[in-house]
Design a protein around this motif. Structure first.
Motif, mmCIF file in Angstrom:
data_model
loop_
_atom_site.group_PDB
_atom_site.id
_atom_site.type_symbol
_atom_site.label_atom_id
_atom_site.label_comp_id
_atom_site.label_asym_id
_atom_site.label_seq_id
_atom_site.Cartn_x
_atom_site.Cartn_y
_atom_site.Cartn_z
ATOM 1 N N MET A 267 0.847 -1.207 0.000
ATOM 2 C CA MET A 267 0.000 0.000 0.000
ATOM 3 C C MET A 267 0.878 1.251 0.000
ATOM 4 O O MET A 267 1.839 1.351 0.756
ATOM 5 N N THR A 268 0.557 2.216 -0.833
ATOM 6 C CA THR A 268 1.347 3.434 -0.934
ATOM 7 C C THR A 268 0.948 4.415 0.152
ATOM 8 O O THR A 268 -0.229 4.657 0.385
ATOM 9 N N ASP A 269 1.929 4.956 0.825
ATOM 10 C CA ASP A 269 1.694 5.959 1.860
ATOM 11 C C ASP A 269 1.225 7.242 1.188
ATOM 12 O O ASP A 269 1.888 7.772 0.294
ATOM 13 N N SER A 270 0.061 7.772 1.619
ATOM 14 C CA SER A 270 -0.469 8.992 1.003
ATOM 15 C C SER A 270 0.429 10.186 1.266
ATOM 16 O O SER A 270 0.284 11.225 0.643
ATOM 17 N N GLY A 271 1.389 10.054 2.205
ATOM 18 C CA GLY A 271 2.306 11.150 2.487
ATOM 19 C C GLY A 271 3.656 10.980 1.854
ATOM 20 O O GLY A 271 4.633 11.583 2.301
ATOM 21 N N ASP A 272 3.752 10.136 0.804
ATOM 22 C CA ASP A 272 5.039 9.866 0.161
ATOM 23 C C ASP A 272 5.719 11.131 -0.325
ATOM 24 O O ASP A 272 6.949 11.208 -0.358
ATOM 25 N N ALA A 273 4.929 12.136 -0.734
ATOM 26 C CA ALA A 273 5.513 13.364 -1.266
ATOM 27 C C ALA A 273 6.071 14.252 -0.163
ATOM 28 O O ALA A 273 6.795 15.210 -0.436
ATOM 29 N N LEU A 274 5.765 13.941 1.077
ATOM 30 C CA LEU A 274 6.214 14.755 2.201
ATOM 31 C C LEU A 274 7.610 14.326 2.647
ATOM 32 O O LEU A 274 7.981 13.159 2.562
ATOM 33 N N SER A 275 8.361 15.290 3.172
ATOM 34 C CA SER A 275 9.659 14.969 3.749
ATOM 35 C C SER A 275 9.455 14.302 5.107
ATOM 36 O O SER A 275 8.354 14.321 5.675
ATOM 37 N N ALA A 276 10.520 13.728 5.647
ATOM 38 C CA ALA A 276 10.437 13.088 6.957
ATOM 39 C C ALA A 276 10.031 14.093 8.030
ATOM 40 O O ALA A 276 9.245 13.773 8.932
ATOM 41 N N SER A 277 10.545 15.313 7.930
ATOM 42 C CA SER A 277 10.202 16.347 8.917
ATOM 43 C C SER A 277 8.721 16.706 8.838
ATOM 44 O O SER A 277 8.051 16.873 9.869
ATOM 45 N N GLU A 278 8.209 16.825 7.612
ATOM 46 C CA GLU A 278 6.795 17.162 7.443
ATOM 47 C C GLU A 278 5.895 16.057 7.976
ATOM 48 O O GLU A 278 4.855 16.324 8.597
ATOM 49 N N LYS A 279 6.272 14.817 7.769
ATOM 50 C CA LYS A 279 5.500 13.699 8.297
ATOM 51 C C LYS A 279 5.488 13.728 9.823
ATOM 52 O O LYS A 279 4.443 13.513 10.460
ATOM 53 N N THR A 280 6.638 13.998 10.415
ATOM 54 C CA THR A 280 6.718 14.065 11.872
ATOM 55 C C THR A 280 5.830 15.179 12.422
ATOM 56 O O THR A 280 5.106 14.988 13.408
ATOM 57 N N LEU A 281 5.857 16.330 11.779
ATOM 58 C CA LEU A 281 5.021 17.447 12.217
ATOM 59 C C LEU A 281 3.542 17.117 12.065
ATOM 60 O O LEU A 281 2.722 17.481 12.916
ATOM 61 N N ASN A 282 3.180 16.438 10.974
ATOM 62 C CA ASN A 282 1.787 16.032 10.777
ATOM 63 C C ASN A 282 1.313 15.110 11.892
ATOM 64 O O ASN A 282 0.213 15.255 12.421
ATOM 65 N N VAL A 283 2.149 14.147 12.245
ATOM 66 C CA VAL A 283 1.771 13.201 13.302
ATOM 67 C C VAL A 283 1.707 13.917 14.654
ATOM 68 O O VAL A 283 0.789 13.675 15.445
#
Length: 252
Positions: free
Chosen positions: A1-17
């Motif tokens: 399954m493809t992560d819908s946040g693939d286009a986000l950087s690791a930092s952006e993913k962390t901030l989202n969570v």
């Protein structure tokens, strides 16, 4: 399954969570709000928990951790509301062409922090650093409208509600009625109650706890805005006060 946040950087993913975990305690809700795959959210949450930015777990729920609370406290302590509010006040003055004040509540008074004048030839008598009674000013009344009845009564007994003009509220019953009206309408007015010939409409500014600690007023002279016509600026006052509140961390 493809992560819908693939286009986000690791930092952006962390901030989202992190943002999602501060809004939601359940893991499934954090996944939904972040827009990321479960495995990604689980990994990031584990890192945040390990570093004390988030506390809890999937069974007990998640909440802000001690490291994040410490950072938040330090950030809040450095907020200068006058600095935050000035650009908003300047924009408001240009919009309404009236004098705009921002004041902070003390035990007995509203103390002016900002005064920005309109292009009109007259000027208000107010000055930065000067205090005015809470019960006779629009800014004071929007602050008091957030108080419980017992606090209002204690204030009235301690201060005595002295008259500033013949329009000043001087009894607890009248003050209670006025504060109910402020709560219902979401703004306060001063129609010559503090200074003859001067009128204003005011809105409350909330701090990071949601408490109304400051006020914003749009002021003019009664000759230019007779009767209750200053109320035409109520929406503008409320919008500006809400924007300042948001910028200093007030809850949505």
């Amino acid at each position: 399954m493809t992560d819908s946040g693939d286009a986000l950087s690791a930092s952006e993913k962390t901030l989202n969570v992190l943002a999602a975990a501060l809004e939601h305690s359940r893991f499934t809700d954090i996944v939904s709000a972040s827009g990321l795959a479960k495995a990604t959210v689980h990994r990031i949450l584990a890192t945040l928990v390990a570093n004390d930015f988030i506390a809890g777990d999937g069974e007990r729920g998640y909440r802000a951790g001690p490291a994040l609370l410490s950072l938040a406290g330090r950030a809040i302590s450095t907020v200068d509301i006058a600095q935050v509010a000035r650009p908003i006040v300047d924009r408001l003055v240009a919009e309404v062409d009236c004098t705009v004040h921002v004041g902070v509540a003390t035990d007995n008074e509203i103390v002016y922090l900002i005064r920005r004048d309109a292009t009109k030839p007259y000027q208000m008598k107010s000055r930065v650093g000067h205090g005015m009674p809470m019960h006779s000013t629009g800014m004071g009344k929007v602050v008091m409208a957030s108080w419980p009845a017992a606090q209002v009564a204690e204030f009235a007994a301690r201060v005595g509600l002295p008259p500033r003009t013949n329009a000043t509220i001087t009894t607890l019953d009248a003050l209670d009625a006025e504060l109910r009206r402020v709560r219902e309408r979401g703004f306060a007015t001063d129609l010559g109650e503090n200074e003859l010939g001067t009128v204003c409409v005011s809105a409350g500014i909330r701090d990071h706890t949601g408490a109304v600690t400051h006020g914003l007023s749009i002021s003019s002279i009664a000759l230019e805005h007779p009767g209750t016509s200053i109320e035409q600026f109520a929406d503008a006052a409320v919008a500006a006060a809400d924007e300042i509140s948001r910028l200093i961390g007030a809850p949505a």
